[in-house]
Design an enzyme around this catalytic site. Structure first.
Site, PDB file in Angstrom:
ATOM      1  N   ASP A   1      23.741  58.042  33.161  1.00 12.66           N
ATOM      2  CA  ASP A   1      24.841  58.532  34.005  1.00 12.66           C
ATOM      3  C   ASP A   1      25.348  59.857  33.445  1.00 12.66           C
ATOM      4  O   ASP A   1      25.080  60.199  32.287  1.00 12.66           O
ATOM      5  CB  ASP A   1      25.981  57.506  34.091  1.00 12.66           C
ATOM      6  CG  ASP A   1      26.661  57.256  32.742  1.00 12.66           C
ATOM      7  OD1 ASP A   1      25.965  57.223  31.700  1.00 12.66           O
ATOM      8  OD2 ASP A   1      27.905  57.102  32.721  1.00 12.66           O
TER       9      ASP A   1
ATOM     10  N   GLU B   1      28.081  54.948  30.475  1.00 14.01           N
ATOM     11  CA  GLU B   1      28.600  55.463  29.199  1.00 14.01           C
ATOM     12  C   GLU B   1      29.773  56.389  29.435  1.00 14.01           C
ATOM     13  O   GLU B   1      30.783  56.333  28.737  1.00 14.01           O
ATOM     14  CB  GLU B   1      27.493  56.193  28.422  1.00 14.01           C
ATOM     15  CG  GLU B   1      27.842  56.443  26.953  1.00 14.01           C
ATOM     16  CD  GLU B   1      28.694  57.678  26.712  1.00 14.01           C
ATOM     17  OE1 GLU B   1      29.371  57.741  25.681  1.00 14.01           O
ATOM     18  OE2 GLU B   1      28.719  58.586  27.567  1.00 14.01           O
TER      19      GLU B   1
HETATM   20  N1  BES Z   1      27.224  62.082  24.165  1.00 19.43           N
HETATM   21  C1  BES Z   1      28.637  62.059  24.282  1.00 19.43           C
HETATM   22  C2  BES Z   1      29.354  61.824  22.971  1.00 19.43           C
HETATM   23  C3  BES Z   1      29.093  62.801  21.872  1.00 19.43           C
HETATM   24  C4  BES Z   1      28.876  64.145  22.112  1.00 19.43           C
HETATM   25  C5  BES Z   1      29.084  62.350  20.579  1.00 19.43           C
HETATM   26  C6  BES Z   1      28.635  65.010  21.077  1.00 19.43           C
HETATM   27  C7  BES Z   1      28.869  63.210  19.529  1.00 19.43           C
HETATM   28  C8  BES Z   1      28.635  64.562  19.771  1.00 19.43           C
HETATM   29  C9  BES Z   1      29.029  60.960  25.270  1.00 19.43           C
HETATM   30  O1  BES Z   1      28.257  60.995  26.433  1.00 19.43           O
HETATM   31  C10 BES Z   1      30.433  61.177  25.713  1.00 19.43           C
HETATM   32  O2  BES Z   1      30.718  62.203  26.266  1.00 19.43           O
HETATM   33  N2  BES Z   1      31.282  60.182  25.531  1.00 19.43           N
HETATM   34  C11 BES Z   1      32.602  60.205  26.029  1.00 19.43           C
HETATM   35  C12 BES Z   1      33.210  58.859  25.855  1.00 19.43           C
HETATM   36  C13 BES Z   1      33.394  58.076  27.072  1.00 19.43           C
HETATM   37  C14 BES Z   1      34.018  56.760  26.751  1.00 19.43           C
HETATM   38  C15 BES Z   1      34.074  58.782  28.176  1.00 19.43           C
HETATM   39  C16 BES Z   1      33.481  61.138  25.264  1.00 19.43           C
HETATM   40  O3  BES Z   1      33.289  61.312  24.053  1.00 19.43           O
HETATM   41  O4  BES Z   1      34.403  61.682  25.872  1.00 19.43           O
HETATM   42 MN    MN Z   2      26.275  61.198  26.037  1.00 23.34          MN
HETATM   43 MN    MN Z   3      29.120  62.622  27.734  1.00 21.86          MN
END
Ligand code: BES
Ligand code: MN
Ligand code: MN
Length: 479
Positions: free
Chosen positions: A106, A171
Site C-alpha cells: 500500500d 502499513e
Molecule cells: N517505510 C516507512 C517508515 C520508515 C521510513 C522507517 C524511513 C524508517 C525510515 C513506513 O512506510 C511509514 O511511512 N510508516 C508510517 C507509519 C504508519 C503507522 C503511518 C510513518 O512512519 O509515518
Molecule cells: Mn514503508
Molecule cells: Mn510510508
C-alpha cells in the site's frame, strides 16, 4: 552458486523494472475508500508475482474486524502470503534457517498532485531514478524481495534457506490487520529471522542497516463549541471558537524549546548507549547541508542539547498533520464554526508505551481545553518503538552480503519513521529482525516526486540474494 542468481538478476533487471512499473500504476492508497478495489488489485499482482517466482501456497489472507463494544470494526486490506520450505537440511541433519520476508504494497496518498513533475501513478524514469508514488516506499523495495527469490529459484532451482513471505496492504494506515494475524496465527509464521526492506541508506553508496524505529500514536482531536455555526459579528466575543481552542491546545502541547509539556511524557525513556551515540557522531552528516538540501527551511527546530540525529531517532516528538473546520474557501465568510478537528501524532522512543502516552495526552488536552469547548481525543492507530539486537549471525550475514555488493562495511543507524509490525515480530514472534533498506535520503517518501534510485533497486536484489546465501551456509554464517 548464488553467483548464477546474481547473473540471472543482472540479465533480467530490465524486466524486473518493467513489472515494478505495472505494480506502481495501481493506485493502492490504503487510507482512501475510493481506492479500496485498487489495493486488492495490487495484492493480487503481488500474489501473481510470488507464484511466478516459484513460491508455494500463495494466497491472499483477508483482514478486518467485526465491530465490537467500544471498538469500531474495520474493513481490511488483504495480506499476501507465500512460502518455500524445501531447503536441504544441514550436514548434521538439522533444518536450514527460515527467513520471513516482510514488505507493504500500500502507499500514501499522492496529493498535492500539481507538485509532481510526472503523474504519481504513471511511473517515469529520469536520471537513473524511477518516479512514482510507492517507488521506494515500499513497492519497489518489496519487489526486490520477490525478484531476489525468483532469481535464486530460477537460477538454482531451489533456495539456500526456507522462506515465508508476508506482505501487507495497511502499513500506511497502522497495520491493524497484520498485527491481528500475527497475534492469532503467529505459529504459521515461525521463522529464525525477519527481513524488512522499508528503510533508507544513510547516504548514497553507504550500505546501511536500520536497528531501531520510533513508535507512534496517531490521534484526532475534535473540538465542539456552539451547537451550530454562528454569525461572527452577532456572536463574536461571547461564543467560544473551537478553532481557536484547538490552536491554544496545540501551542501548549509543545513549547518553543521543542519540549513536550504533557506531564510524565518523558518518563522511562531509554537513552541510546554511549557507544551508539559515538557511532552516530562518526556518520558523515552535516546539519547545515541537511537543513538546506533535505529540509529546505531557514532554520532547524527541536530540542536543544540534542543533535539532529538524536532528535529524529532517539527523542520523541509531536506533529500536527492537518487542521480542519470553518471556512477555507476563496473569499471571505464571517462564521464561528461549531466544530473543528486536528490530526496530531507523536513519535515514541524506547521506554515509551503507546497506550500510556495516549492516556496522558488525553488527560492533558481535556485539562487545558479552554472553557466553553469540549474536546475529544481519539486514537486512530499506534505502534511500539523498537531497537533490534545486532549481536546475531543474521545481522552479520547482512553486513557480509552488502560488502559483496557495495564493497564497504555497513553503518548502523536508526530510523525516525515507524513500521508498526516490526515491534510484533520482535516481541510476539521473538524473531530477530534485519532492516536492510535501499532508499536514499532524498527519495521524497510521502511527498511529491517520490523516487527509487534504480541502481539501488538492482543492488538491493543482489544484496538479498547474497544475504540468503550466507544465512543458509553454516560455514559462512559461523554456526
Ligand atoms: N517505510 C516507512 C517508515 C520508515 C521510513 C522507517 C524511513 C524508517 C525510515 C513506513 O512506510 C511509514 O511511512 N510508516 C508510517 C507509519 C504508519 C503507522 C503511518 C510513518 O512512519 O509515518
Ligand atoms: Mn514503508
Ligand atoms: Mn510510508
Amino acid at each position: 552458486m548464488s553467483q548464477k542468481a546474481v547473473v540471472f538478476a543482472g540479465e533480467q533487471g530490465q524486466r524486473f523494472v518493467s513489472e515494478l512499473k505495472d505494480l506502481l500504476r495501481i493506485p493502492s492508497v490504503s487510507t482512501a475508500p475510493e481506492h479500496f478495489g485498487d489495493v486488492r488489485r495490487a495484492a493480487e499482482f503481488v500474489a501473481a508475482g510470488l507464484r511466478s517466482a516459484g513460491l508455494e501456497n500463495v494466497r491472499l489472507i483477508e483482514t478486518g474486524t467485526e465491530p465490537s463494544p467500544g471498538r469500531p470494526g474495520h474493513q481490511g486490506h488483504p495480506l499476501v502470503y507465500g512460502e518455500w520450505l524445501h531447503a536441504e537440511p544441514l550436514p548434521d541433519g538439522s533444518p536450514r534457517p527460515t527467513v520471513l520476508f516482510y514488505g507493504h504494497y500500500d502507499v500514501q496518498p499522492a496529493e498535492p498532485l500539481e507538485e509532481w513533475m510526472s503523474p504519481p501513478f504513471e511511473p517515469t524514469e529520469r536520471d537513473g531514478n524511477l518516479y512514482a508514488r510507492g517507488a521506494v516506499d515500499d513497492k519497489g523495495q518489496m519487489w526486490m524481495h520477490v525478484k531476489a527469490l525468483e532469481s535464486l529459484l530460477k537460477a538454482d532451482g531451489r533456495l539456500p534457506v526456507n522462506v515465508r513471505v508476508l506482505m501487507e496492504g495497511e502499513e500506511e494506515v497502522g497495520g491493524e490487520g497484520i498485527a491481528a494475524f500475527v497475534r492469532e496465527h503467529g505459529d504459521q509464521l515461525k521463522a529464525d529471522v525477519a527481513l524488512v526492506s522499508d528503510t533508507e541508506m544513510f547516504a548514497p553508496e553507504l550500505p546501511t542497516l536500520c536497528v531501531g524505529l520510533r513508535g507512534m500514536i496517531y490521534t484526532e482531536l475534535e473540538a465542539q463549541g456552539a451547537a451550530t455555526d454562528l454569525h461572527s459579528g452577532i456572536y463574536g466575543g461571547a461564543a467560544p471558537n473551537p478553532l481557536v481552542a484547538l490552536a491554544q491546545i496545540i501551542t501548549q502541547l509543545k513549547g518553543s524549546d521543542g519540549r513536550i509539556n504533557i506531564p510524565g511524557f518523558y518518563d522511562g525513556i531509554e537513552e541510546p548507549t554511549p557507544a551508539e551515540l559515538d557511532a552516530w557522531r562518526s556518520l558523515p552528516f552535516d546539519e547545515e547541508e541537511y537543513r538546506w538540501r533535505e529540509v529546505g527551511s531557514t532554520e532547524l527546530t527541536g530540542e536543544e542539547g540534542y543533535s539532529v540525529l538524536e532528535r529524529t531517532w532517539a527523542r520523541p516528538t509531536m506533529d500536527v498533520h492537518g487542521i480542519s473546520g470553518g471556512f477555507t474557501g476563496v473569499g471571505a465568510k464571517t462564521v464561528i464554526p461549531a466544530r473543528a478537528s486536528a490530526k496530531i501524532s507523536f513519535r515514541l522512543v524506547p521506554g515509551m508505551k503507546p497506550e500510556e502516552t495516549f492516556s496522558r495526552y488525553r488527560r492533558f488536552v481535556e485539562q487545558i481545553c479552554p472553557r466553553g469547548v469540549q474536546v475529544k481525543a481519539t486514537l486512530i492507530h499506534s505502534g511500539d518503538p523498537i531497537v533490534v539486537s545486532t549481536d546475531n549471525r543474521y545481522v552479520h550475514a547482512a553486513t557480509e552480503a552488502m560488502k559483496e555488493v557495495f564493497g564497504k562495511p555497513t553503518v548502523f543507524v536508526r530510523g525516525g519513521g515507524s513500521i508498526p509490525i516490526v515491534g510484533d515480530f520482535v516481541r510476539e514472534l521473538k524473531t530477530p529482525t534485519v532492516m536492510m533498506g535501499f532508499g536514499l535520503p532524498d527519495d521524497n517518501l510521502h511527498a511529491p516526486n517520490e523516487k527509487f534510485h534504480l541502481a539501488n533497486f538492482h543492488r538491493g536484489i543482489e544484496s538479498i540474494v547474497w544475504f540468503l546465501d550466507k544465512v543458509g551456509d553454516p560455514v559462512k554464517a559461523g554456526i
